[in-house]
Design an enzyme around this catalytic site. Structure first.
Site, PDB file in Angstrom:
ATOM      1  N   ASP A  71       2.031 -84.576   6.371  1.00 55.28           N
ATOM      2  CA  ASP A  71       2.660 -85.543   7.091  1.00 55.28           C
ATOM      3  C   ASP A  71       3.323 -84.957   8.365  1.00 55.28           C
ATOM      4  OD1 ASP A  71       3.505 -88.215   7.711  1.00 55.28           O
ATOM      5  OD2 ASP A  71       5.289 -88.125   6.223  1.00 55.28           O
ATOM      6  N   ARG A 120       7.841 -87.247  14.308  1.00 51.66           N
ATOM      7  CA  ARG A 120       9.426 -87.578  13.751  1.00 51.66           C
ATOM      8  C   ARG A 120       9.741 -86.723  12.588  1.00 51.66           C
ATOM      9  NH1 ARG A 120       5.063 -90.686  12.614  1.00 51.66           N
ATOM     10  NH2 ARG A 120       4.105 -90.279  10.252  1.00 51.66           N
ATOM     11  N   ASN A 121       8.817 -85.871  12.041  1.00 50.98           N
ATOM     12  CA  ASN A 121       9.021 -84.811  11.008  1.00 50.98           C
ATOM     13  C   ASN A 121       9.315 -83.440  11.551  1.00 50.98           C
ATOM     14  OD1 ASN A 121       8.931 -86.907   9.080  1.00 50.98           O
ATOM     15  ND2 ASN A 121       6.835 -86.641   8.633  1.00 50.98           N
ATOM     16  N   ASP A 142      10.735 -82.308   6.201  1.00 47.01           N
ATOM     17  CA  ASP A 142      10.332 -83.227   5.420  1.00 47.01           C
ATOM     18  C   ASP A 142       9.273 -82.641   4.298  1.00 47.01           C
ATOM     19  OD1 ASP A 142      10.956 -86.330   5.972  1.00 47.01           O
ATOM     20  OD2 ASP A 142      11.683 -85.078   7.708  1.00 47.01           O
TER      21      ASP A 142
END
Ligand code: ADE
Length: 353
Positions: A207, A211-212, A225
Site C-alpha cells: 500500500d 498518504r502512507n 502503515d
C-alpha cells in the site's frame, strides 16, 4: 510374480519410512529453533529459507499466539511515561494523538500514540497490534520508528516517533510549488531507501502511496502503515475487486490487481505512482477517472504523463516502474543509486518533455 510384489512393497515401505523420518526431523529442527533463528529465517511462500547473517522479516501470523509476537518485537511501555496532549486524527481502531514519551534515559521525545478504543473484540486487538509486531522488526532512518506498546493496561496503545509535517500527500498539497526539484528528489530518495530496506528484509508493503508516507520537520520521509490485510481495510482508497480483494487500484500493479501477485516488483509499480504524486504536489493519480477506466487504460498501454516541471529522467524512471512485465521494473537499490546521482549532478538535465 511374488518376488515382484514383495520388492514393490519393500520400496513402498522405504519411501514411507523416508517421508516419516523427514517429517520428524523437520518438526524437531523447528521446535529447537531459537527466536533469533526464526528472525533470520525467510518464510516467503510458506517455505523456510535461512540466510545466515541476513535479517529477514517474520510474519507475526506465523506465531500461534500473536501476543507472543508483539512481545518479541515491541517493548512494553509503562503508561506513566506517556503524556497524551491532543487528538491529531482518527484511525480504524481509535484516535491518533500526539504527546510526549519519557525515555529510559529520562529525555522527553515527541511521539504519536495510536489507541485501541474500548469495546473491541480479540480479533480487533490482534489486528491492531499486528502493525506493532511488524514495525518493531524494522530499524531504518526511512521507516517510521516504533517506540513501544502498552498492552498490560487500558487503553491499548502503539507509540511511534512523531512526524511534525504529517502525511506526505496533504503536506505537498499545502505547499504546492514551494520546493526545488532537488528537495522533491531528496524526499523520493528517502522513500526509495526505506522501501529498499523493506524489500531486503523480504517485506512487501502492498500500500505504498503518498498518504502512507510521513514527513518530519527536516523533510525526511518515512514509510508507515504496516499490517498486511489491515492496511487495506483501513485505506479509504482500497476498493473491492471482482475477486473480493480490497485494493487501492490506482497505486497497484496490474498483476496484483488481477491475480494478487504482490511482490517487491509490485511495490516498485506503486513507488512509480508515489514519484508522480510527489512531482505533482499531491495530485490524484489518473485524476477523476473511475477505477475501472484506470484498469482498462493501463491494460491498453496508457501511462500517466510527466507532471509540470518534472525532469525527463524522472518521468522515464516512473515509466520504468510501470512496465507491464514485472521482472523489467527497477530494483529499489537501482532507484536509490539513480536518485543519488541525480542529487549530486542536478544541473544538466532538461526540465520538461
Ligand atoms: N499521524 C499518524 N501517525 C503520525 C505520526 N507518527 N506523526 C504525526 N502524525 C501522525
Amino acid at each position: 510374480m511374488e518376488g515382484a510384489v514383495s520388492s514393490l512393497s519393500y520400496s513402498l515401505f522405504l519411501s514411507l519410512f523416508y517421508v516419516v523420518i523427514r517429517l520428524v526431523c523437520q518438526w524437531y529442527i523447528k521446535s529447537k529453533m531459537s527466536s533469533d533463528d526464526k528472525r533470520r529465517t525467510n518464510y516467503q511462500n510458506g517455505h523456510a529459507l535461512p540466510y545466515p547473517g541476513v535479517k529477514t522479516y517474520v510474519d507475526p501470523d506465523t506465531y500461534e499466539d500473536p501476543t507472543q509476537a508483539v512481545h518479541e518485537f515491541a517493548k512494553e511501555i509503562d503508561p506513566t511515561r506517556i503524556r497524551i496532549e491532543r487528538v491529531i486524527g482518527a484511525g480504524e481502531f481509535g484516535e491518533v494523538c500526539s504527546g510526549r514519551l519519557r525515555t529510559l534515559g529520562k529525555r522527553e521525545i515527541a511521539v504519536a500514540i495510536k489507541t485501541l478504543k474500548g469495546g473491541y473484540v480479540e480479533r480487533q486487538r490482534r489486528d491492531f497490534l499486528r502493525e506493532a509486531s511488524i514495525m518493531g522488526q524494522f530499524d531504518d532512518p526511512n521507516i517510521i520508528r516504533l517506540e513501544g506498546v502498552v498492552t498490560r493496561s487500558r487503553p491499548v496503545m502503539i507509540v511511534v516517533e512523531y512526524m511534525e509535517n504529517g502525511s506526505l500527500d496533504s503536506f505537498l498539497r499545502k505547499h504546492d510549488g514551494h520546493f526545488t526539484v532537488i528537495q522533491l528528489v531528496g524526499m523520493l530518495r528517502g522513500i526509495a531507501s526505506g522501501v529498499r530496506y523493506l524489500s531486503d528484509m523480504g517485506y512487501v508493503h502492498r500500500d505504498l502511496a503518498a498518504r502512507n508516507i510521513l514527513v518530519n520537520s527536516n523533510l525526511v520521509c518515512k514509510v508507515s502503515d504496516f499490517g498486511l490485510s489491515r492496511v487495506l481495510e483501513d485505506d479509504p482508497e482500497a476498493a473491492y475487486t471482482t475477486t473480493g480483494g480490497k485494493i487501492p487500484i490506482r497505486w497497484t500493479a496490474p498483476e496484483a490487481i488481477s491475480y494478487r501477485k504482490f511482490s517487491s516488483a509490485s511495490d516498485a509499480w506503486s513507488y512509480g505512482i508515489v514519484m508522480w504524486e510527489v512531482m505533482s504536489y499531491g495530485e490524484r493519480p489518473y485524476w477523476e477517472m473511475s477505477n475501472q477506466d484506470v484498469i482498462l487504460s493501463i491494460e491498453e498501454g496508457y501511462r500517466l504523463p510527466a507532471p509540470m516541471g518534472c525532469p525527463v529522467v524522472l518521468h522515464q524512471l516512473m515509466l520504468h516502474c510501470w512496465q507491464k512485465e514485472r521482472s523489467q521494473r527497477p530494483k529499489f537499490t537501482d532507484v536509490v543509486s539513480f536518485l543519488d546521482k541525480l542529487i549530486r549532478n542536478p544541473s544538466n538535465e532538461p526540465i520538461q518533455e
